[in-house]
Design a protein around this motif. Structure first.
Motif, mmCIF file in Angstrom:
data_model
loop_
_atom_site.group_PDB
_atom_site.id
_atom_site.type_symbol
_atom_site.label_atom_id
_atom_site.label_comp_id
_atom_site.label_asym_id
_atom_site.label_seq_id
_atom_site.Cartn_x
_atom_site.Cartn_y
_atom_site.Cartn_z
ATOM 1 N N MET A 1 28.908 30.782 50.562
ATOM 2 C CA MET A 1 29.457 31.956 49.839
ATOM 3 C C MET A 1 28.349 32.554 48.973
ATOM 4 O O MET A 1 27.804 31.887 48.113
ATOM 5 N N GLY A 2 27.995 33.816 49.234
ATOM 6 C CA GLY A 2 26.968 34.469 48.428
ATOM 7 C C GLY A 2 27.484 34.739 47.021
ATOM 8 O O GLY A 2 28.688 34.754 46.787
ATOM 9 N N THR A 3 26.559 34.957 46.086
ATOM 10 C CA THR A 3 27.001 35.237 44.718
ATOM 11 C C THR A 3 27.537 36.652 44.643
ATOM 12 O O THR A 3 26.929 37.588 45.162
ATOM 13 N N LEU A 4 28.663 36.803 44.002
ATOM 14 C CA LEU A 4 29.289 38.118 43.911
ATOM 15 C C LEU A 4 28.813 38.829 42.656
ATOM 16 O O LEU A 4 28.765 38.237 41.584
ATOM 17 N N PRO B 124 31.793 25.228 46.485
ATOM 18 C CA PRO B 124 31.209 26.567 46.596
ATOM 19 C C PRO B 124 32.276 27.664 46.567
ATOM 20 O O PRO B 124 33.287 27.581 47.254
ATOM 21 N N GLY B 125 32.044 28.663 45.722
ATOM 22 C CA GLY B 125 32.927 29.825 45.691
ATOM 23 C C GLY B 125 34.119 29.700 44.774
ATOM 24 O O GLY B 125 34.842 30.677 44.573
ATOM 25 N N GLN B 128 33.878 31.838 41.634
ATOM 26 C CA GLN B 128 34.017 33.258 41.999
ATOM 27 C C GLN B 128 35.463 33.581 42.362
ATOM 28 O O GLN B 128 35.980 34.646 42.032
#
Lengths: 201, 185
Positions: A1-4, B124-125, B128
């Motif tokens: 997951m890329g950084t948002l 991960p995630g 977010q």
């Protein structure tokens, strides 16, 4: 997951809240009416939201994140614990995430996305019933098939043909929804150019 | 966490979901007996409430699984008729849920701190996800209002002046992004 970044978070949240509105309002209404194929109707709505949202949500796994948030919000805003719709939402977003990578939206991908999502919808009830009721449920279905075919004196193969027809209708509707969603996405792309400047300002 | 505990719990969950329910119940009862007799130091760590809850669930499982195992012949338990197929299936479903919950409960007990925030943040995630969820939760009522407002406006417009469905939906999406941004400002 890329950084948002801030914009990614904001846009993902906008479309997640929109999908939640459709799930809560339309989903609850359809559930109360006990309409057949309500899963298919909800999937068509999901396609119409997922494909155009790929125009705005371009980060890696963004659509999956949107689905996960929608599923969580569905759990919060719907009375009771709706596990199977939550599983369906996440699965649909996962399919869209795999097909519409990095916001690439075109006619072919949109059609594929729609057809793949409705294929999942066709299988969804069978898979979720397996999870909650075990293998026995398939035996129950086979018994029902056998009883129905013996009552109406028809071959069991005809039931498989009927299932095939239902599946074809699912794919067809999903594909058409994908094409419609593609048109919406194209129109949204032209409207987006103006907003981008405002949002990044 | 000892590896054989994890494997045992995994077997219980898998058998509850995919195989014979009776086998899963028996496995769970045996596991509980084993944990409480031979692995006391670990069992003692369970909070009082959770311990009570686990025991009550097990008692319930034993009480309902016995009549199911005897295939409806035993109607002594609360005078219920287990030969009723729908009722039996309902019970089986409840049992399956309870089994999964209990096995999950054991999993938490034998993995102390697995759901601690510092461990969860490593997923991960997840941080977010929390940010997007919080933002979407705040936006939800306004989105609902905006969508219903746009729909009403569309309905009030003369039929010949109405936008096509694709234009209408694209308009709503675009307006949402714009208005929610204004709202945020």
């Amino acid at each position: 997951m890329g950084t948002l970044n801030k914009n990614d978070i904001y846009r993902t949240a906008v479309f997640a809240s929109l999908w939640t509105v459709s799930e809560v309002v339309a989903g609850t209404a359809l559930h109360m009416m006990k309409l057949p194929f309500r899963g298919l109707i909800m999937s068509v709505l999901a396609i119409i939201i997922l494909v155009p949202s790929a125009v705005y949500i371009r980060q890696k796994n963004g659509l999956l994140m949107m689905g996960a948030v929608t599923a969580a919000m569905k759990g919060v805003f719907t009375g009771g614990l709706s596990i199977t719709p939550m599983i369906a939402i996440i699965s649909e977003s996962l399919i869209a995430n795999m097909i519409l990578k990095k916001g690439k939206v075109n006619i072919f991908l949109s059609f594929m996305c729609g057809a793949a999502i409705t294929t999942y919808t066709f299988l969804h009830s069978l898979l979720s019933q397996l999870l909650f009721l075990g293998w026995d449920i398939y035996k129950v279905y086979m018994n029902i098939f056998n009883e129905v075919t013996s009552i109406f004196n028809i071959e069991i193969e005809n039931v498989y043909v009927l299932l095939g027809v239902v599946y074809f209708i699912h794919i067809l509707l999903g594909g058409l929804a994908g094409l419609f969603a593609n048109t919406v996405a194209l129109k949204l792309q032209s409207l987006k150019a103006g907003h981008d400047e405002v949002i990044t300002a | 966490m000892r590896i054989y505990h994890s494997i045992l719990l995994l077997i219980i969950i898998c058998s509850a979901v995919f195989l014979r329910l009776e086998a899963a119940v028996i496995l769970l009862v045996l596991t509980t007996v084993y944990f409480s007799v031979f692995d006391k130091p670990v069992f003692v760590r369970i909070s009082k409430l959770r311990k009570k809850l686990s025991i009550w669930i097990l008692i319930f499982l034993l009480l309902i699984v016995n009549p199911i195992l005897t295939n409806g012949d035993n109607s002594l338990f609360m005078g219920l008729n287990y030969s009723n197929e729908a009722f039996s299936r309902g019970l089986r479903m409840i049992t399956r849920f309870l089994l999964i919950i209990t096995a999950f409960n054991y999993f938490r007990i034998y993995n102390p701190g697995i759901f601690a925030p510092e461990k969860l943040n490593k997923i991960p995630g997840l941080s977010q996800f929390t940010l997007v969820f919080e933002e979407a939760r705040v936006m939800f009522p306004r989105t609902k209002q905006l969508v219903s407002g746009a729909w009403l406006k569309h309905r009030e417009t003369d039929k010949d002046k109405r936008k096509g469905p694709a234009d209408f939906i694209a308009g709503i999406f675009s307006e949402l992004v714009e208005k929610q941004h204004e709202n945020k400002q």
